[in-house]
Design a protein around this motif. Structure first.
Motif, mmCIF file in Angstrom:
data_model
loop_
_atom_site.group_PDB
_atom_site.id
_atom_site.type_symbol
_atom_site.label_atom_id
_atom_site.label_comp_id
_atom_site.label_asym_id
_atom_site.label_seq_id
_atom_site.Cartn_x
_atom_site.Cartn_y
_atom_site.Cartn_z
ATOM 1 N N GLY A 32 -1.112 -101.533 56.184
ATOM 2 C CA GLY A 32 -1.710 -102.606 55.004
ATOM 3 C C GLY A 32 -0.654 -102.967 54.194
ATOM 4 N N PHE A 33 0.565 -102.286 54.172
ATOM 5 C CA PHE A 33 1.556 -102.436 53.241
ATOM 6 C C PHE A 33 2.759 -103.303 54.114
ATOM 7 N N GLU A 34 2.330 -103.686 55.407
ATOM 8 C CA GLU A 34 3.647 -104.694 55.970
ATOM 9 C C GLU A 34 3.815 -105.814 55.259
ATOM 10 N N GLU A 35 4.884 -105.922 54.802
ATOM 11 C CA GLU A 35 5.506 -106.892 53.711
ATOM 12 C C GLU A 35 5.246 -108.493 54.462
ATOM 13 N N THR A 36 5.726 -108.780 55.686
ATOM 14 C CA THR A 36 5.781 -109.971 56.258
ATOM 15 C C THR A 36 4.301 -110.557 56.307
ATOM 16 N N MET A 37 3.342 -109.800 56.545
ATOM 17 C CA MET A 37 1.952 -110.287 56.339
ATOM 18 C C MET A 37 1.472 -110.290 54.992
ATOM 19 N N LEU A 38 1.890 -109.540 54.141
ATOM 20 C CA LEU A 38 1.383 -109.694 52.636
ATOM 21 C C LEU A 38 2.018 -110.844 51.827
ATOM 22 N N GLU A 39 3.153 -111.428 52.405
ATOM 23 C CA GLU A 39 3.744 -112.491 51.886
ATOM 24 C C GLU A 39 2.776 -113.793 51.954
ATOM 25 N N GLU A 40 1.745 -113.781 52.788
ATOM 26 C CA GLU A 40 1.059 -114.673 53.246
ATOM 27 C C GLU A 40 -0.607 -114.288 52.795
ATOM 28 N N ALA A 41 -0.734 -113.267 52.066
ATOM 29 C CA ALA A 41 -2.037 -112.754 51.611
ATOM 30 C C ALA A 41 -2.296 -113.057 50.348
ATOM 31 N N ILE A 42 -3.633 -113.547 50.126
ATOM 32 C CA ILE A 42 -4.100 -113.750 48.937
ATOM 33 C C ILE A 42 -4.060 -112.477 47.963
ATOM 34 N N TYR A 43 -3.908 -112.142 46.780
ATOM 35 C CA TYR A 43 -4.086 -110.964 45.911
ATOM 36 C C TYR A 43 -5.577 -110.848 45.774
ATOM 37 N N PRO A 44 -6.114 -109.586 46.271
ATOM 38 C CA PRO A 44 -7.479 -109.123 46.569
ATOM 39 C C PRO A 44 -8.111 -108.932 45.377
ATOM 40 N N SER A 45 -7.472 -108.031 44.334
ATOM 41 C CA SER A 45 -7.999 -107.002 43.574
ATOM 42 C C SER A 45 -7.031 -106.401 42.613
ATOM 43 N N ASN A 46 -7.491 -105.834 41.520
ATOM 44 C CA ASN A 46 -6.552 -105.364 40.589
ATOM 45 C C ASN A 46 -6.481 -103.753 40.854
ATOM 46 N N ASN A 47 -7.156 -103.434 41.846
ATOM 47 C CA ASN A 47 -7.073 -101.879 41.856
ATOM 48 C C ASN A 47 -6.912 -101.613 43.656
ATOM 49 N N THR A 48 -5.847 -102.168 44.000
ATOM 50 C CA THR A 48 -5.580 -102.025 45.717
ATOM 51 C C THR A 48 -4.205 -101.148 45.730
ATOM 52 N N ARG A 49 -4.487 -99.957 46.241
ATOM 53 C CA ARG A 49 -3.328 -99.320 46.315
ATOM 54 C C ARG A 49 -3.671 -98.366 47.742
ATOM 55 N N GLY A 50 -2.464 -97.319 47.925
ATOM 56 C CA GLY A 50 -2.638 -96.453 48.910
ATOM 57 C C GLY A 50 -1.157 -95.826 49.377
ATOM 58 N N VAL A 51 -1.266 -95.750 50.618
ATOM 59 C CA VAL A 51 0.249 -95.055 51.077
ATOM 60 C C VAL A 51 1.143 -95.880 51.961
ATOM 61 N N ALA A 52 2.326 -96.146 51.717
ATOM 62 C CA ALA A 52 3.370 -96.944 52.532
ATOM 63 C C ALA A 52 4.175 -95.970 53.172
ATOM 64 N N ALA A 53 4.701 -96.524 54.385
ATOM 65 C CA ALA A 53 5.811 -95.796 55.084
ATOM 66 C C ALA A 53 7.089 -96.419 54.709
ATOM 67 N N TRP A 54 7.279 -97.637 54.248
ATOM 68 C CA TRP A 54 8.506 -98.147 53.790
ATOM 69 C C TRP A 54 8.343 -99.401 52.951
ATOM 70 N N ALA A 55 9.207 -99.777 52.317
ATOM 71 C CA ALA A 55 9.160 -101.153 51.622
ATOM 72 C C ALA A 55 10.721 -101.512 51.202
ATOM 73 N N LYS A 56 10.760 -102.842 51.155
ATOM 74 C CA LYS A 56 12.189 -103.201 51.072
ATOM 75 C C LYS A 56 12.685 -102.777 49.626
ATOM 76 N N SER A 57 11.768 -102.548 48.629
ATOM 77 C CA SER A 57 12.214 -102.016 47.316
ATOM 78 C C SER A 57 12.870 -100.482 47.219
ATOM 79 N N ILE A 58 12.852 -99.762 48.250
ATOM 80 C CA ILE A 58 13.142 -98.482 48.328
ATOM 81 C C ILE A 58 14.658 -98.475 47.993
ATOM 82 N N ASP A 59 15.059 -97.681 46.841
ATOM 83 C CA ASP A 59 16.264 -97.656 46.228
ATOM 84 C C ASP A 59 17.205 -96.680 46.904
ATOM 85 N N ASN A 60 17.856 -97.003 48.056
ATOM 86 C CA ASN A 60 18.782 -96.210 48.403
ATOM 87 C C ASN A 60 19.897 -96.932 49.246
#
Length: 382
Positions: free
Chosen positions: A227-255
């Motif tokens: 659900g956090f796959e970023e290439t799909m989210l770039e084209e997804a409408i922001y749904p709710s102010n309370n959308t969260r969960g667990v991600a395996a990876w993100a471009k913003s991981i700082d290493n």
């Protein structure tokens, strides 16, 4: 010259998946200074045709003389290939989306799993919902994503944490049959319930659009890693102010490793995603396995024992191996969806989850009993 074979899949909504898997491996080897290694490929369609998968793997071993084979497949297909790799005395590295749970964690020294852990992420995400105060919840998915046993890990995680699944909603698998409208009545009947979701690909975009149209903007929505796959989210409408969960990876991981990975993939003109990440990491595992095979004179058992203690730092963080299941364990992240300036979605990380290994061990110990899945195809490959 050493040869690595890779079994490539195709997907109707991740159309570049085969190229992503290939480029991740090629760029990963190049980054490690091993552009001398020959890569050979075979296509296995959606990964569902057992004979096609077997023939393609056999071709890589016999005709291409691959020293090691990498494949984006699930546990069931991997077990069908196990006798072939035992007979050939070669190793198979399975790139696993982690959406299914095997009926048994059958361990062979010839087969190692490198996972994105979607089922584990669903397990953790549903527990997070209870920890956030939501004791009631409903599982929401579709005919396709719901066919994998990540549904069991999600519901079991929620119940084990003290929650109660009060409703389920499964949509159709085509756009014309996709609707979140029934959720309004469910949420009216069960106030303060969390929506526990399992979607991937285009389904995420459809899901968020329907949520925006039919539900309250403060509806609590919990996502699994795909659900956090970023290439799909770039084209997804922001749904709710309370959308969260667990991600395996993100471009913003700082290493540093994540920066190198992103820059390397973007330099090829491609967009980094979960698939190129997974195969990029597999380059390190393959090189370590090849080195150990040489050191141990192709003794697979000794090589497997040494791989159990192998660890390395990847764009996700430190990767280790769980010896009882031959499966990699990687960091996972608490995350949320935040809006972009144009009202679409982006991922914001809230921190690393410290107990990933312990939670994976608990998940691997689950008794599935009569719970089963008949899906053979590689996850997201339809």
């Amino acid at each position: 010259m050493q040869t690595i074979g890779i079994l490539l899949v195709r997907s109707t909504y991740y159309k570049t998946i085969g190229f992503d898997l290939y480029e991740g491996l090629r760029s990963g080897l190049q980054q490690l200074g091993r552009s001398d290694i020959r890569i050979v490929t075979e296509n296995i369609g959606f990964g569902a045709e057992k004979q096609q998968c077997y023939r393609s793997a056999e071709k890589l071993l016999l005709e291409e003389n691959a020293d090691i084979v990498i494949a984006y497949i699930g546990h069931r297909t991997a077990q069908l290939l196990r006798p072939l790799f035992l007979a050939a005395n070669k190793m198979l590295i399975v790139l696993d989306a982690g959406a299914n749970l095997p009926q048994e964690w059958s361990v062979s020294p010839n087969v190692f799993y490198h996972s994105l852990h979607n089922a584990l992420g669903a397990w953790l995400s549903s527990k997070q919902a209870v920890n956030d105060g939501y004791k009631k919840g409903g599982m929401v998915t579709n005919y396709y994503d719901g066919g994998y046993l990540q549904t069991y890990s999600l519901s079991k995680g929620f119940e084990d944490a003290g929650g109660t699944i009060c409703f389920n909603h499964a949509t159709g698998h085509i756009k014309e049959e996709f609707s979140m409208a029934p959720l309004k009545k469910h949420l009216d009947d069960f106030e303060d319930a969390a929506v526990l979701t399992l979607f991937s690909g285009d389904y995420m975009q459809w899901h968020f659009k329907e949520i925006k149209e039919h539900l309250n903007q403060d509806t609590p929505i919990y996502l699994s890693p795909f659900g956090f796959e970023e290439t799909m989210l770039e084209e997804a409408i922001y749904p709710s102010n309370n959308t969260r969960g667990v991600a395996a990876w993100a471009k913003s991981i700082d290493n540093e490793e994540n920066r190198i990975f992103i820059e390397a993939i973007e330099a090829t003109g491609k967009t980094p995603n979960l698939f190129s990440l997974l195969s990029w990491e597999s380059a390190q595992i393959a090189l370590k396995a090849l080195s150990l095979l040489k050191e141990n004179k192709n003794n697979i058992t000794k090589t497997a024992e040494a791989l159990h203690t192998f660890e390395f730092t990847s764009p996700r963080g430190k990767i280790t191996f769980h010896a009882k299941t031959n499966t990699s364990v990687s960091p996972m992240y608490n995350a949320r969806i935040v809006p972009t300036e144009n009202g679409m979605c982006q991922v914001e990380l809230d921190g690393i989850i410290d107990s990933t290994t312990e939670e994976f061990e608990a998940l691997a110990e689950l008794e599935l009993n009569t719970v089963t899945s008949s899906w053979f195809n590689s996850y997201t490959c339809i």
